[in-house]
Design a protein around this motif. Structure first.
Motif, PDB file in Angstrom:
ATOM      1  N   VAL A  16       0.916  -1.196   0.023  1.00 23.42           N
ATOM      2  CA  VAL A  16      -0.067   0.020  -0.021  1.00 23.42           C
ATOM      3  C   VAL A  16       0.938   1.220   0.088  1.00 23.42           C
ATOM      4  O   VAL A  16       0.634   2.309  -0.842  1.00 23.42           O
ATOM      5  N   ALA A  17       1.882   0.857   0.980  1.00 19.89           N
ATOM      6  CA  ALA A  17       2.751   2.546   0.894  1.00 19.89           C
ATOM      7  C   ALA A  17       3.369   2.666  -0.494  1.00 19.89           C
ATOM      8  O   ALA A  17       3.537   3.782  -0.925  1.00 19.89           O
ATOM      9  N   ALA A  18       3.895   1.574  -1.235  1.00 20.93           N
ATOM     10  CA  ALA A  18       4.680   1.799  -2.423  1.00 20.93           C
ATOM     11  C   ALA A  18       3.498   2.057  -3.501  1.00 20.93           C
ATOM     12  O   ALA A  18       4.108   2.817  -4.240  1.00 20.93           O
ATOM     13  N   GLY A  19       2.495   1.530  -3.373  1.00 18.38           N
ATOM     14  CA  GLY A  19       1.417   1.795  -4.594  1.00 18.38           C
ATOM     15  C   GLY A  19       1.018   3.244  -4.459  1.00 18.38           C
ATOM     16  O   GLY A  19       0.738   3.940  -5.255  1.00 18.38           O
ATOM     17  N   ALA A  20       0.900   3.788  -3.220  1.00 15.38           N
ATOM     18  CA  ALA A  20       0.375   5.164  -2.917  1.00 15.38           C
ATOM     19  C   ALA A  20       1.476   6.094  -3.341  1.00 15.38           C
ATOM     20  O   ALA A  20       1.262   6.858  -4.277  1.00 15.38           O
ATOM     21  N   GLU A  21       2.870   5.714  -3.323  1.00 12.24           N
ATOM     22  CA  GLU A  21       3.975   6.537  -3.915  1.00 12.24           C
ATOM     23  C   GLU A  21       3.688   6.404  -5.521  1.00 12.24           C
ATOM     24  O   GLU A  21       4.004   7.444  -6.161  1.00 12.24           O
ATOM     25  N   ALA A  22       3.601   5.209  -5.918  1.00 12.97           N
ATOM     26  CA  ALA A  22       3.630   4.971  -7.521  1.00 12.97           C
ATOM     27  C   ALA A  22       2.406   5.723  -8.096  1.00 12.97           C
ATOM     28  O   ALA A  22       2.394   6.150  -9.226  1.00 12.97           O
ATOM     29  N   MET A  23       1.416   6.014  -7.588  1.00  8.92           N
ATOM     30  CA  MET A  23       0.056   6.466  -8.078  1.00  8.92           C
ATOM     31  C   MET A  23       0.270   8.011  -8.273  1.00  8.92           C
ATOM     32  O   MET A  23      -0.387   8.580  -8.908  1.00  8.92           O
ATOM     33  N   LYS A  24       1.529   8.621  -7.622  1.00 10.11           N
ATOM     34  CA  LYS A  24       1.607   9.969  -7.690  1.00 10.11           C
ATOM     35  C   LYS A  24       2.176  10.513  -9.167  1.00 10.11           C
ATOM     36  O   LYS A  24       2.129  11.250  -9.558  1.00 10.11           O
ATOM     37  N   ALA A  25       3.036   9.434  -9.635  1.00  8.42           N
ATOM     38  CA  ALA A  25       4.131   9.596 -10.886  1.00  8.42           C
ATOM     39  C   ALA A  25       3.114   9.858 -11.803  1.00  8.42           C
ATOM     40  O   ALA A  25       3.517  10.879 -12.412  1.00  8.42           O
ATOM     41  N   PRO A  26       2.086   9.150 -12.455  1.00 15.54           N
ATOM     42  CA  PRO A  26       1.540   9.622 -13.521  1.00 15.54           C
ATOM     43  C   PRO A  26       0.937  10.988 -13.895  1.00 15.54           C
ATOM     44  O   PRO A  26       0.851  11.556 -14.462  1.00 15.54           O
ATOM     45  N   ALA A  27       0.531  11.449 -12.522  1.00 12.78           N
ATOM     46  CA  ALA A  27      -0.268  12.679 -12.503  1.00 12.78           C
ATOM     47  C   ALA A  27       1.111  14.054 -12.617  1.00 12.78           C
ATOM     48  O   ALA A  27       0.778  15.082 -13.297  1.00 12.78           O
ATOM     49  N   GLU A  28       2.145  13.610 -12.157  1.00 10.15           N
ATOM     50  CA  GLU A  28       3.311  14.385 -12.138  1.00 10.15           C
ATOM     51  C   GLU A  28       4.030  14.525 -13.250  1.00 10.15           C
ATOM     52  O   GLU A  28       4.559  15.409 -13.793  1.00 10.15           O
ATOM     53  N   VAL A  29       3.940  13.493 -14.142  1.00  6.77           N
ATOM     54  CA  VAL A  29       4.654  13.599 -15.401  1.00  6.77           C
ATOM     55  C   VAL A  29       4.084  14.539 -16.303  1.00  6.77           C
ATOM     56  O   VAL A  29       4.818  15.524 -16.892  1.00  6.77           O
ATOM     57  N   PRO A  30       2.838  14.618 -16.673  1.00  8.47           N
ATOM     58  CA  PRO A  30       2.321  15.529 -17.552  1.00  8.47           C
ATOM     59  C   PRO A  30       2.622  16.814 -17.059  1.00  8.47           C
ATOM     60  O   PRO A  30       2.939  17.931 -17.841  1.00  8.47           O
ATOM     61  N   ALA A  31       2.389  17.141 -15.919  1.00  6.90           N
ATOM     62  CA  ALA A  31       2.561  18.456 -15.148  1.00  6.90           C
ATOM     63  C   ALA A  31       4.086  18.838 -15.486  1.00  6.90           C
ATOM     64  O   ALA A  31       4.075  19.997 -15.836  1.00  6.90           O
ATOM     65  N   MET A  32       4.982  18.050 -15.350  1.00  6.95           N
ATOM     66  CA  MET A  32       6.347  18.606 -15.449  1.00  6.95           C
ATOM     67  C   MET A  32       6.494  18.626 -17.121  1.00  6.95           C
ATOM     68  O   MET A  32       7.306  19.609 -17.376  1.00  6.95           O
TER      69      MET A  32
END
Lengths: 268, 166
Positions: free
Chosen positions: B147-163
């Motif tokens: 759950v901890a790792a999945g929570a961190e990983a869920m952040k990635a897709p949203a940040e990529v387009p923003a960057m």
């Protein structure tokens, strides 16, 4: 589950009319208590009046002067995270945060819990301690006159809770000792010093007739609102539940422990 | 029989149902979406957790009719083609399961947890939030890690387009 007729009224008046027209009809808010009871065939309504379509009308949390008004269909999860409530009555928000589990808190409602008046439910303790007003489709009922016994309230046939008004206290705290399996309160104690200085100590989960006031504790805390003031105060096991989970003496002991912790939480 | 219609995993469905039909039985028996499980059937275990209008609920303790008009997401609705949802992938990588029976509910609860409490979740928070999900195999250790790792990983897709936009 036994068969029932399903109704989804679009207004309070329609909901009330459907209930009155069917002798064994029941209202359902979030269904987190009623549906399990129906699945166990402990409840057997002929007609289920689902209030889901009234949710928009009957939910929301707003401050009105010296009180917070919470719509009856507001869910525990929304109550637990309400900025308005966390600022005004954090003990009540904290109570909502430990009702059931996260998924139950996504469905269960404050009005549903108060209408059901389970002897181990949390909100009755808060309502009686804070002096809440139960607002219905036809009148306002003071908490002091609302809780009549196990699963019994002052609500009349077809009467629907629309909102609950909570006076903002000076300070308040709630602590509960959960049954390790069901997570319901074996004993929950709410302490409050109201705006006018009156002290209330209420107990849920323990009483054979549901929520009640612990007046000896109130007297001690009126003199000195601190956990130390409760050092010599003990609850009587008389009138407390004995069941497979705990006997009355054990519950009486827990009332003292939870009361001291609740005061500590209120004065922290 | 009354008719219920809702959106399940993005698809509009409409069926006549007995009023007693629980959401979980509607999903499993009427729609043949058997990834959502019935464990205890008493709202204790969480094997039946799905999302209804974005919130995790126990589908064994909700009537299908009460969910009329709602958008429901089940475990089958998470992956994009062959690509697992980050939380599913985290459970796979951290071996957050043994028999797998509780896993769909664990994952649906975990995704709801991220929506409510964000991507940085400490162990205490995760364990508290899993109160309504029971696993009888793992002892929870790897579930908490997943759950901890999945929570961190869920952040990635949203940040990529923003960057990329910057």
């Amino acid at each position: 589950m036994y068969a029932f007729n399903y109704h989804r009224p679009a207004s309070l008046a329609e909901a009330s009319a459907v209930l009155v027209a069917n002798a064994d009809a029941k209202f359902m808010a979030g269904g987190q208590t009623l549906l399990p009871a129906m699945k166990l065939r402990l409840a057997n309504p002929s007609d289920l009046v689902d209030l889901v379509a009234l949710r928009a009308e009957l939910s929301g949390i707003r401050r009105e002067g010296d009180r917070v008004v919470i719509g009856a269909m507001t869910r525990h999860g929304e109550i637990a995270t309400s900025d308005v409530l966390l600022a005004a009555i954090p003990a009540l928000a904290g109570m909502a945060a430990i009702v059931g589990d996260p998924a139950v808190r996504s469905r269960g409602t404050m009005g549903g819990s108060l209408a059901n008046n389970d002897p181990a439910a949390d909100y009755p303790a808060a309502a009686l301690a804070l002096g809440a007003t139960i607002v219905t489709d036809r009148r306002e009922i003071a908490a002091d006159h609302y809780f009549l016994g196990l699963f019994e309230t002052a609500l009349e046939e077809g009467e629907i809770i629309t909102a609950i008004a909570w006076p903002i206290p000076k300070r308040a705290g709630y602590e509960k000792f959960r049954n390790p399996a069901s997570r319901y309160a074996m004993v929950g104690v709410f302490v409050a010093e109201r705006a006018d200085g009156a002290v209330r100590v209420t107990v849920t989960g323990a009483g054979a007739s549901g929520v009640f006031r612990a007046t000896d504790f109130e007297t001690a805390l009126t003199a000195d609102f601190s956990s130390a003031a409760l050092a010599g105060v003990a609850a009587s096991p008389e009138g407390l539940n004995t069941d497979i989970h705990a006997d009355a003496e054990y519950r009486a002991h827990l009332v003292g422990v939870m009361a001291r912790r609740a005061v500590a939480a209120a004065t922290a | 029989m009354p008719t219920v219609s809702m959106t399940v995993n993005g698809k509009t469905v409409r069926r006549d149902v007995d009023p007693r039909t629980l959401l979980v039985n509607f999903l499993r028996n009427d729609l043949r979406l058997t990834g959502t499980h019935v464990g205890c059937d008493t709202s204790q275990c969480g094997a039946c957790v799905v999302h209804a209008d974005g919130r995790a609920i126990k589908s064994c303790t909700s009537l299908a009719l009460s969910c009329d008009g709602m958008a429901v997401t089940t475990i089958e609705g998470l992956a994009t083609g062959a690509d697992l949802h980050p939380m599913q992938e985290a459970f796979r990588q951290h071996h957050g399961l043994q028999c797998g029976y509780c896993t769909p509910g664990m994952i649906m609860t975990a995704i709801d947890l991220v929506a409510r409490k964000g991507h940085h979740l400490d162990e205490h928070t995760i364990r508290e939030e899993l109160e309504g999900n029971i696993c009888r195999c793992t002892g929870y250790h790897n579930i908490v890690k997943a759950v901890a790792a999945g929570a961190e990983a869920m952040k990635a897709p949203a940040e990529v387009p923003a960057m990329a936009a910057e």
